[in-house]
Enzyme design. Sequence first.
Site, PDB file in Angstrom:
ATOM      1  N   ARG A   1       0.842  -1.201   0.000  1.00 39.48           N
ATOM      2  CA  ARG A   1       0.000   0.000   0.000  1.00 39.48           C
ATOM      3  C   ARG A   1       0.873   1.245   0.000  1.00 39.48           C
ATOM      4  NH1 ARG A   1      -5.476  -1.625   3.163  1.00 39.48           N
ATOM      5  NH2 ARG A   1      -5.578  -3.700   2.223  1.00 39.48           N
TER       6      ARG A   1
ATOM      7  N   GLU B   1       0.830   4.068   1.087  1.00 41.72           N
ATOM      8  CA  GLU B   1       0.372   5.061   2.069  1.00 41.72           C
ATOM      9  C   GLU B   1       1.442   6.141   2.163  1.00 41.72           C
ATOM     10  OE1 GLU B   1      -2.364   4.029   4.216  1.00 41.72           O
ATOM     11  OE2 GLU B   1      -2.212   1.845   4.320  1.00 41.72           O
TER      12      GLU B   1
ATOM     13  N   ARG C   1       1.721   2.705  12.964  1.00 42.69           N
ATOM     14  CA  ARG C   1       0.953   1.481  12.733  1.00 42.69           C
ATOM     15  C   ARG C   1       0.661   1.185  11.259  1.00 42.69           C
ATOM     16  NH1 ARG C   1      -4.769   3.030  13.071  1.00 42.69           N
ATOM     17  NH2 ARG C   1      -4.762   5.258  13.360  1.00 42.69           N
ATOM     18  N   HIS C   2       1.351   1.894  10.365  1.00 40.54           N
ATOM     19  CA  HIS C   2       1.206   1.603   8.934  1.00 40.54           C
ATOM     20  C   HIS C   2       2.539   1.196   8.337  1.00 40.54           C
ATOM     21  CE1 HIS C   2      -2.446   4.065   9.444  1.00 40.54           C
ATOM     22  NE2 HIS C   2      -2.925   3.243   8.532  1.00 40.54           N
TER      23      HIS C   2
ATOM     24  N   GLU D   1      -7.415  -0.653  14.867  1.00 46.36           N
ATOM     25  CA  GLU D   1      -8.132  -1.631  14.049  1.00 46.36           C
ATOM     26  C   GLU D   1      -7.201  -2.795  13.689  1.00 46.36           C
ATOM     27  OE1 GLU D   1      -9.869  -0.207  10.207  1.00 46.36           O
ATOM     28  OE2 GLU D   1      -8.943  -2.060   9.469  1.00 46.36           O
TER      29      GLU D   1
ATOM     30  N   SER E   1     -10.684  -5.891   8.871  1.00 47.35           N
ATOM     31  CA  SER E   1     -11.924  -5.494   8.188  1.00 47.35           C
ATOM     32  C   SER E   1     -12.481  -6.719   7.494  1.00 47.35           C
ATOM     33  CB  SER E   1     -11.665  -4.458   7.098  1.00 47.35           C
ATOM     34  OG  SER E   1     -11.335  -3.242   7.667  1.00 47.35           O
TER      35      SER E   1
ATOM     36  N   ARG F   1      -0.018  -6.016  12.979  1.00 48.49           N
ATOM     37  CA  ARG F   1      -0.833  -5.350  14.007  1.00 48.49           C
ATOM     38  C   ARG F   1      -1.226  -6.330  15.097  1.00 48.49           C
ATOM     39  NH1 ARG F   1      -4.726  -0.838  11.325  1.00 48.49           N
ATOM     40  NH2 ARG F   1      -3.061   0.307  10.277  1.00 48.49           N
TER      41      ARG F   1
HETATM   42  P1  AMO Z   1      -8.318  -3.382   5.085  1.00 44.44           P
HETATM   43  O1  AMO Z   1      -7.841  -2.423   4.048  1.00 44.44           O
HETATM   44  O2  AMO Z   1      -9.051  -2.820   6.244  1.00 44.44           O
HETATM   45  O3  AMO Z   1      -9.281  -4.478   4.435  1.00 44.44           O
HETATM   46  O4  AMO Z   1      -7.070  -4.222   5.627  1.00 44.44           O
HETATM   47  C1  AMO Z   1      -7.274  -5.276   6.529  1.00 44.44           C
HETATM   48  C2  AMO Z   1      -6.266  -5.203   7.665  1.00 44.44           C
HETATM   49  O5  AMO Z   1      -4.937  -5.253   7.167  1.00 44.44           O
HETATM   50  C3  AMO Z   1      -4.076  -4.478   7.984  1.00 44.44           C
HETATM   51  N1  AMO Z   1      -3.464  -3.404   7.180  1.00 44.44           N
HETATM   52  C4  AMO Z   1      -2.259  -2.857   7.420  1.00 44.44           C
HETATM   53  N2  AMO Z   1      -1.317  -3.093   8.333  1.00 44.44           N
HETATM   54  C5  AMO Z   1      -0.209  -2.353   8.310  1.00 44.44           C
HETATM   55  N3  AMO Z   1       0.052  -1.403   7.401  1.00 44.44           N
HETATM   56  C6  AMO Z   1      -0.859  -1.113   6.430  1.00 44.44           C
HETATM   57  N4  AMO Z   1      -0.595  -0.163   5.542  1.00 44.44           N
HETATM   58  C7  AMO Z   1      -2.084  -1.855   6.410  1.00 44.44           C
HETATM   59  N5  AMO Z   1      -3.173  -1.839   5.642  1.00 44.44           N
HETATM   60  C8  AMO Z   1      -3.992  -2.783   6.112  1.00 44.44           C
HETATM   61  C9  AMO Z   1      -4.932  -3.898   9.096  1.00 44.44           C
HETATM   62  C10 AMO Z   1      -6.312  -3.925   8.475  1.00 44.44           C
HETATM   63  O6  AMO Z   1      -7.321  -3.978   9.460  1.00 44.44           O
HETATM   64  N6  AMO Z   1      -9.959  -6.557   1.527  1.00 44.44           N
HETATM   65  C11 AMO Z   1     -10.194  -6.085   2.890  1.00 44.44           C
HETATM   66  C12 AMO Z   1     -10.357  -7.232   3.857  1.00 44.44           C
HETATM   67  C13 AMO Z   1     -11.623  -8.053   3.632  1.00 44.44           C
HETATM   68  O7  AMO Z   1     -12.717  -7.464   3.569  1.00 44.44           O
HETATM   69  O8  AMO Z   1     -11.506  -9.290   3.568  1.00 44.44           O
HETATM   70  C14 AMO Z   1      -9.024  -5.197   3.307  1.00 44.44           C
HETATM   71  O9  AMO Z   1      -7.951  -5.213   2.742  1.00 44.44           O
HETATM   72  O10 AMO Z   1      -4.841  -4.769  10.215  1.00 44.44           O
END
Ligand code: AMO
Length: 434
Positions: free
Chosen positions: A211, A213, A219-220, A357, A360, A408
């Site tokens: 990602r 970001e 936490r990212h 979080e 999701s 996480r």
């Molecule tokens: P979402 O985008 O909420 O959902 O991602 C799910 C979980 O992945 C982790 N996460 C991350 N951890 C660290 N750094 C990041 N940049 C990052 N992005 C995400 C988090 C987050 O809650 N497709 C949906 C899931 C689904 O519906 O099955 C999805 O990607 O813990």
Amino acid sequence: FENRTYTADVTPGESATIAGWVHEVRDLGGIAFLIVRDKTGKLQVKIEKDEMDEELVESALDVARESVVSFTGDVKEEPRAPTDVELVPEEFELVAPADTELPLDPSGKVDAELPTRLDNRTLDLRKPEVKAIFEIRAEVLRAAREYFRSVGCTEINTPKIVATGTEGGTELFPISYFGEEAFMNQSPQLFKQLMAGSGLERVFEIGPIFRAEEHNTPRHLNEATSIDFEGTFCDHEDAMDVVEGIVVAAYEAVNENCAEQLEALDMADAFEVPEGGFPRLTYEEALDRINATGELDERLVYGDDLSTEAERALGEEIGSHYFIMDWPSEIKPFYIKDYDDDAETSTGFDLMHPSMELVSGGQREHRYDPLVEGFEQQGLDPDEFEYYTKMFKYGMPPHAGWGLGAERLVMTMLGLGNIREAVLFPRDRQRLSP
Ligand code: AMO
Ligand code: ATP
């Protein structure tokens, strides 16, 4: 080193060959001690200068700390030694020397900043409290795999180089694929759904997500590890049961199998396994409770997403893992199904740790026409996703799933202040190597 014995396994009264790193050299004059460290612990090697082979004494005492050495000799009980045993060497080998100047001190006597540690992970993971994090991470992933298998899931691997994104267009890393535009995948979302509709029915994947970001937060990550589940004939509440099972199983496994690691992290007494039966709040209940804390400057209204401050206020009030469900449809992605009797409310859910979080998920839109409409509403061209949508015309059962960020999970389990502590070689805005 066929006959190598780990330092934790030596037996007094027997001869042993040990191999490892020189943790410390204590030269007291007539007698000197080399503390040799391996993955199981440390062992004292006694060098008596006047009584031992001169060449052995000289070469053994000449080694720099963190050099790799091997000693063969008799193991003796010695109450004055740190582990009550010591090795009296007959043979010595310098296997791999270390420079006398090291970028960080694995004995932990001198603290190092996180960037220095991340630049020198090899040395950093010689510290028991850092090594412990990654042993625990491995145990968490082992427990997750075992739990998935116990509920009838098959492990899959899906492509990380893809033609289209799913989690919003701005966070994709573009790459060149033989001259064509491609992306690093943000989520196995579409592929895991395609496999839920296959003969496998219940699938999981543990793999990288990418990602782009822009922000640098504790936490990212720009490359994270996602634990993903997708199952047919599941609704969102069944999917919530599965993720609750995984989280509890991971804590239980660490509690049972990582006593030494928790000790190294100074957490042996504080570690608690959550009980399960996590509270399931609706989005509206969550808003009310957040507003009632009075912690936010502005009242939240229906349709707002939850800010970091809002999540924190609610987490503090609840004090355990909890779910937020029944989110407004408009703030959940197109692939999440709305309730049949209420098109404004989605079956999407989040699993929260009090501090952030973790997950999701939701039940998916499995009907072809509403799915294609959803793409259009989200400003995505359904033609680009034809490889996905067309499978919904060939018998796609109702299904649900979720994604759980592995880092996480480890971070919140161990109370780490920065997600980078839970990744060997993190990728963030500043860090592309090592
Ligand atoms: P979402 O985008 O909420 O959902 O991602 C799910 C979980 O992945 C982790 N996460 C991350 N951890 C660290 N750094 C990041 N940049 C990052 N992005 C995400 C988090 C987050 O809650 N497709 C949906 C899931 C689904 O519906 O099955 C999805 O990607 O813990
Ligand atoms: P020994 O009789 O075992 O040779 P020592 O006291 O005569 O012991 P020294 O050279 O004076 O030998 O020891 C220096 C220090 O090292 C002392 O404080 C002693 O207690 C300690 N020491 C000696 N042998 C050991 C050992 N095997 N393990 C840990 N400490 C030791």
